[in-house]
Design an enzyme around this catalytic site. Structure first.
Site, PDB file in Angstrom:
ATOM      1  N   ASN A 185     -54.749   8.968  25.191  1.00 43.18           N
ATOM      2  CA  ASN A 185     -55.182   7.882  24.297  1.00 43.18           C
ATOM      3  C   ASN A 185     -54.682   8.086  22.866  1.00 43.18           C
ATOM      4  OD1 ASN A 185     -56.772   9.944  23.361  1.00 43.18           O
ATOM      5  ND2 ASN A 185     -58.730   8.876  23.583  1.00 43.18           N
ATOM      6  N   LYS A 195     -60.758  19.609  20.769  1.00 43.24           N
ATOM      7  CA  LYS A 195     -60.717  21.079  20.868  1.00 43.24           C
ATOM      8  C   LYS A 195     -61.044  21.856  19.597  1.00 43.24           C
ATOM      9  CE  LYS A 195     -55.887  21.502  19.653  1.00 43.24           C
ATOM     10  NZ  LYS A 195     -54.660  22.240  19.771  1.00 43.24           N
ATOM     11  N   SER A 217     -61.260  27.652  28.974  1.00 44.68           N
ATOM     12  CA  SER A 217     -60.982  28.500  27.817  1.00 44.68           C
ATOM     13  C   SER A 217     -61.675  29.848  27.958  1.00 44.68           C
ATOM     14  CB  SER A 217     -61.521  27.787  26.576  1.00 44.68           C
ATOM     15  OG  SER A 217     -61.615  28.684  25.501  1.00 44.68           O
ATOM     16  N   TYR A 275     -68.194  22.796  21.696  1.00 41.82           N
ATOM     17  CA  TYR A 275     -66.891  22.754  22.368  1.00 41.82           C
ATOM     18  C   TYR A 275     -66.881  23.690  23.586  1.00 41.82           C
ATOM     19  CZ  TYR A 275     -62.119  24.074  23.481  1.00 41.82           C
ATOM     20  OH  TYR A 275     -60.969  24.374  24.168  1.00 41.82           O
ATOM     21  N   LYS A 335     -66.716  23.086  28.012  1.00 49.09           N
ATOM     22  CA  LYS A 335     -65.847  23.748  28.998  1.00 49.09           C
ATOM     23  C   LYS A 335     -66.700  24.361  30.114  1.00 49.09           C
ATOM     24  CE  LYS A 335     -62.023  22.722  27.064  1.00 49.09           C
ATOM     25  NZ  LYS A 335     -61.195  21.688  27.701  1.00 49.09           N
ATOM     26  N   ARG A 361     -56.704  39.219  19.415  1.00 51.09           N
ATOM     27  CA  ARG A 361     -56.659  38.158  20.422  1.00 51.09           C
ATOM     28  C   ARG A 361     -55.466  38.360  21.337  1.00 51.09           C
ATOM     29  NH1 ARG A 361     -60.766  37.772  18.293  1.00 51.09           N
ATOM     30  NH2 ARG A 361     -61.878  35.975  17.452  1.00 51.09           N
ATOM     31  N   GLY A 418     -69.217  33.022  13.980  1.00 47.13           N
ATOM     32  CA  GLY A 418     -68.951  32.739  15.401  1.00 47.13           C
ATOM     33  C   GLY A 418     -67.780  33.511  15.971  1.00 47.13           C
TER      34      GLY A 418
HETATM   35  P1  NAD Z   1     -54.220  18.670  21.993  1.00 46.24           P
HETATM   36  O1  NAD Z   1     -55.256  18.040  21.124  1.00 46.24           O
HETATM   37  O2  NAD Z   1     -52.877  18.928  21.422  1.00 46.24           O
HETATM   38  O3  NAD Z   1     -54.034  17.813  23.334  1.00 46.24           O
HETATM   39  C1  NAD Z   1     -55.072  17.072  23.913  1.00 46.24           C
HETATM   40  C2  NAD Z   1     -54.514  15.693  24.245  1.00 46.24           C
HETATM   41  O4  NAD Z   1     -55.540  14.918  24.891  1.00 46.24           O
HETATM   42  C3  NAD Z   1     -54.093  14.899  23.005  1.00 46.24           C
HETATM   43  O5  NAD Z   1     -52.807  14.328  23.220  1.00 46.24           O
HETATM   44  C4  NAD Z   1     -55.170  13.806  22.873  1.00 46.24           C
HETATM   45  O6  NAD Z   1     -54.626  12.627  22.311  1.00 46.24           O
HETATM   46  C5  NAD Z   1     -55.594  13.630  24.320  1.00 46.24           C
HETATM   47  N1  NAD Z   1     -56.969  13.145  24.532  1.00 46.24           N
HETATM   48  C6  NAD Z   1     -58.126  13.641  24.023  1.00 46.24           C
HETATM   49  N2  NAD Z   1     -59.175  12.957  24.495  1.00 46.24           N
HETATM   50  C7  NAD Z   1     -58.681  12.018  25.356  1.00 46.24           C
HETATM   51  C8  NAD Z   1     -59.263  11.012  26.172  1.00 46.24           C
HETATM   52  N3  NAD Z   1     -60.581  10.821  26.212  1.00 46.24           N
HETATM   53  N4  NAD Z   1     -58.446  10.225  26.918  1.00 46.24           N
HETATM   54  C9  NAD Z   1     -57.094  10.412  26.894  1.00 46.24           C
HETATM   55  N5  NAD Z   1     -56.499  11.326  26.142  1.00 46.24           N
HETATM   56  C10 NAD Z   1     -57.275  12.138  25.379  1.00 46.24           C
HETATM   57  O7  NAD Z   1     -54.859  20.035  22.559  1.00 46.24           O
HETATM   58  P2  NAD Z   1     -54.179  21.226  23.371  1.00 46.24           P
HETATM   59  O8  NAD Z   1     -54.149  22.427  22.507  1.00 46.24           O
HETATM   60  O9  NAD Z   1     -52.945  20.774  24.023  1.00 46.24           O
HETATM   61  O10 NAD Z   1     -55.312  21.478  24.453  1.00 46.24           O
HETATM   62  C11 NAD Z   1     -55.268  20.899  25.750  1.00 46.24           C
HETATM   63  C12 NAD Z   1     -56.516  21.304  26.516  1.00 46.24           C
HETATM   64  O11 NAD Z   1     -56.574  22.730  26.591  1.00 46.24           O
HETATM   65  C13 NAD Z   1     -57.824  20.854  25.868  1.00 46.24           C
HETATM   66  O12 NAD Z   1     -58.726  20.476  26.874  1.00 46.24           O
HETATM   67  C14 NAD Z   1     -58.302  22.102  25.165  1.00 46.24           C
HETATM   68  O13 NAD Z   1     -59.691  22.126  25.021  1.00 46.24           O
HETATM   69  C15 NAD Z   1     -57.833  23.190  26.126  1.00 46.24           C
HETATM   70  N6  NAD Z   1     -57.678  24.513  25.479  1.00 46.24           N
HETATM   71  C16 NAD Z   1     -56.873  24.625  24.378  1.00 46.24           C
HETATM   72  C17 NAD Z   1     -56.753  25.876  23.748  1.00 46.24           C
HETATM   73  C18 NAD Z   1     -55.882  26.037  22.528  1.00 46.24           C
HETATM   74  O14 NAD Z   1     -56.022  27.045  21.842  1.00 46.24           O
HETATM   75  N7  NAD Z   1     -54.985  25.100  22.207  1.00 46.24           N
HETATM   76  C19 NAD Z   1     -57.451  26.995  24.245  1.00 46.24           C
HETATM   77  C20 NAD Z   1     -58.250  26.840  25.385  1.00 46.24           C
HETATM   78  C21 NAD Z   1     -58.360  25.584  25.987  1.00 46.24           C
HETATM   79  N1  UFG Z   2     -58.044  33.661  11.749  1.00 43.56           N
HETATM   80  C1  UFG Z   2     -57.850  33.995  10.426  1.00 43.56           C
HETATM   81  N2  UFG Z   2     -57.512  33.012   9.550  1.00 43.56           N
HETATM   82  C2  UFG Z   2     -57.359  31.707   9.923  1.00 43.56           C
HETATM   83  C3  UFG Z   2     -57.561  31.374  11.284  1.00 43.56           C
HETATM   84  C4  UFG Z   2     -57.916  32.375  12.162  1.00 43.56           C
HETATM   85  O1  UFG Z   2     -57.979  35.157  10.052  1.00 43.56           O
HETATM   86  O2  UFG Z   2     -57.068  30.844   9.081  1.00 43.56           O
HETATM   87  C5  UFG Z   2     -58.356  34.735  12.720  1.00 43.56           C
HETATM   88  C6  UFG Z   2     -59.689  34.553  13.422  1.00 43.56           C
HETATM   89  O3  UFG Z   2     -60.724  35.130  12.675  1.00 43.56           O
HETATM   90  C7  UFG Z   2     -59.424  35.257  14.758  1.00 43.56           C
HETATM   91  C8  UFG Z   2     -57.926  35.010  15.009  1.00 43.56           C
HETATM   92  O4  UFG Z   2     -57.376  34.691  13.740  1.00 43.56           O
HETATM   93  O5  UFG Z   2     -59.616  36.635  14.623  1.00 43.56           O
HETATM   94  C9  UFG Z   2     -57.659  33.851  15.958  1.00 43.56           C
HETATM   95  O6  UFG Z   2     -58.342  32.687  15.520  1.00 43.56           O
HETATM   96  P1  UFG Z   2     -57.995  31.231  16.098  1.00 43.56           P
HETATM   97  O7  UFG Z   2     -58.856  30.256  15.344  1.00 43.56           O
HETATM   98  O8  UFG Z   2     -56.539  30.997  16.097  1.00 43.56           O
HETATM   99  O9  UFG Z   2     -58.456  31.326  17.622  1.00 43.56           O
HETATM  100  P2  UFG Z   2     -59.859  31.722  18.275  1.00 43.56           P
HETATM  101  O10 UFG Z   2     -59.634  32.983  19.060  1.00 43.56           O
HETATM  102  O11 UFG Z   2     -60.945  31.717  17.283  1.00 43.56           O
HETATM  103  O12 UFG Z   2     -60.108  30.475  19.250  1.00 43.56           O
HETATM  104  C10 UFG Z   2     -59.089  29.970  20.117  1.00 43.56           C
HETATM  105  C11 UFG Z   2     -59.273  28.468  20.312  1.00 43.56           C
HETATM  106  C12 UFG Z   2     -60.537  28.187  21.062  1.00 43.56           C
HETATM  107  C13 UFG Z   2     -60.573  28.986  22.333  1.00 43.56           C
HETATM  108  C14 UFG Z   2     -60.366  30.450  22.052  1.00 43.56           C
HETATM  109  C15 UFG Z   2     -60.300  31.261  23.315  1.00 43.56           C
HETATM  110  O13 UFG Z   2     -59.325  27.801  19.064  1.00 43.56           O
HETATM  111  O14 UFG Z   2     -60.580  26.824  21.402  1.00 43.56           O
HETATM  112  O15 UFG Z   2     -59.137  30.636  21.333  1.00 43.56           O
HETATM  113  O16 UFG Z   2     -59.335  30.750  24.142  1.00 43.56           O
HETATM  114  F1  UFG Z   2     -61.767  28.803  22.919  1.00 43.56           F
END
Ligand code: NAD
Ligand code: UFG
Length: 330
Positions: A32, A84, A124, A148, A152, A230, A291
């Site tokens: 979307n 996310k 995640s 969030y 999941k 990480r 957190g």
């Molecule tokens: P992203 O935001 O780049 O991609 C998500 C996509 O879904 C976007 O293109 C958005 O427009 C679309 N979207 C959201 N809600 C929608 C809806 N209701 N209908 C249709 N489209 C919709 O995020 P990403 O980093 O590519 O993450 C993809 C998935 O992986 C997510 O579910 C996220 O929670 C999960 N995930 C991401 C991370 C990360 O660090 N990026 C870590 C763990 C899990």
């Molecule tokens: N960090 C900084 N400065 C910043 C951003 C992050 O020091 O500006 C540090 C954080 O404290 C952490 C590490 O970098 O130690 C990674 O942080 P991120 O925010 O990049 O990632 P997280 O591990 O907090 O979380 C990510 C995704 C979540 C997912 C999780 C586990 O954002 O959605 O990984 O998969 F749930």
């Protein structure tokens, strides 16, 4: 296979679409555009010389989504669509529960109705909570610390219960660790709207001068240098994991960690970025972020054993590719 990819224009979704096409699958994208844009479709076409079918539909809208399943003979779905941002989810919990949980319910309902029996879900590592690493799939899940993460955990439960009631409906729950980097072409990558929450996009914005200074959240954790550790995984490796997951999905509920099994501290990542790209990243140490946990990395051996998948790229590849994408998109 003909595979429907929700959220297929997003960061991980777009890389997965490319890998699916590279492996001769036919792809249908539903997005979307709430956190992506149509330009990504052109980029996918440039990389693959293939034009996936695209529907601009909200996955929570059952009336609009169902006709896609009538029009297309779909073999499996990969469900990326979701919101996310952890911090935003605390401020807007209802938006997160509505979007992330309802989209899973709607998609699963239609899959069951149309006998689409392969469902791969983006979960995640956050569902593990604060437990000692390496994290294994058979560990009990801990209480999540934000809405969030809870979406999941709830989605995992919904899909597990759906499998219990419909034995043909096979599910793969993929628990991602920290995806970073970008496609080697430099055409697709992570391009968050506004100020990034995550470490890697923040680093690239500081390196390119858009943001002034990186804030490192705490250097008093019990880790190698006091900063958070990480399991960073190259997004192309992660995308390849999805291809393996859907190709090998036959029955039951299958849970896999997609990570490298290696922990990297914030300072190690920043210093590797500086060294490999030969560019400065000014930073300061500030208070811990609420957190955050000290350490989080995967035991990825189950995915290796059962899917034949393992991450192949290292931190140097990740920082190089992230920076190439940023330079192409400044
Ligand atoms: P992203 O935001 O780049 O991609 C998500 C996509 O879904 C976007 O293109 C958005 O427009 C679309 N979207 C959201 N809600 C929608 C809806 N209701 N209908 C249709 N489209 C919709 O995020 P990403 O980093 O590519 O993450 C993809 C998935 O992986 C997510 O579910 C996220 O929670 C999960 N995930 C991401 C991370 C990360 O660090 N990026 C870590 C763990 C899990
Ligand atoms: N960090 C900084 N400065 C910043 C951003 C992050 O020091 O500006 C540090 C954080 O404290 C952490 C590490 O970098 O130690 C990674 O942080 P991120 O925010 O990049 O990632 P997280 O591990 O907090 O979380 C990510 C995704 C979540 C997912 C999780 C586990 O954002 O959605 O990984 O998969 F749930």
């Amino acid at each position: 296979m003909k595979i429907l990819v929700t959220g297929g224009l997003g960061y991980i979704g777009s890389h997965t679409v490319v890998e699916l096409i590279n492996n001769n699958h036919q792809v249908i994208i539903v997005d979307n555009l709430i956190n992506s844009n149509l330009e990504v479709l052109n980029k996918i076409n440039k990389i693959t010389a293939n034009n996936p079918i695209f529907y601009e539909i909200d996955v929570t809208n059952e009336e609009k989504l169902e006709p896609v399943f009538r029009e297309q003979k779909i073999d499996g779905v990969i469900h990326f669509a979701g919101l996310k941002a952890v911090g935003e989810s605390v401020l807007k919990p209802l938006d997160y529960y509505y979007n992330n949980v309802l989209s899973t319910i709607v998609l699963a309902r239609i899959c069951v109705k149309y006998k689409v029996n392969k469902f791969v879900f983006s979960s995640s590592a956050t569902v593990y909570g604060d437990q000692p690493s390496p994290l294994r799939e058979d560990m009990e899940l801990m209480k999540t610390t934000n809405p969030y993460g809870e979406t999941k955990a709830i989605s995992e439960r919904i899909l597990t219960d759906t499998n219990y009631a419909n034995k043909d409906f096979a599910v793969s729950l993929l628990r991602y660790f920290n995806p970073i980097g970008a496609h080697g072409s430099g055409l697709i990558g992570e391009n968050p709207k506004g100020i990034p929450n995550n470490l890697m996009p923040y680093i690239t914005k500081v390196a390119s001068g858009v943001l002034e200074k990186l804030k490192i959240y705490g250097n008093d954790y019990d880790t190698v240098d006091g900063t958070g550790v990480r399991d960073y995984i190259h997004v192309v490796d992660l995308a390849k994991g999805h291809v393996k997951a859907i190709e090998n999905l036959h029955s039951g509920v299958n849970i896999y960690n997609l990570g490298t099994g290696r922990g990297t501290s914030v300072l190690e990542l920043v210093n590797t970025f500086i060294k490999i790209n030969n560019i400065n990243v000014p930073y300061e140490i500030v208070e811990r972020r609420q957190g955050d946990i000290a350490t989080c990395y995967a035991d990825p051996s189950k995915a290796e054993k059962e899917l034949g998948w393992t991450a192949t790229m290292g931190i140097e590849d990740m920082v190089r590719d992230a920076w190439r994408f940023e330079r192409n998109n400044i």
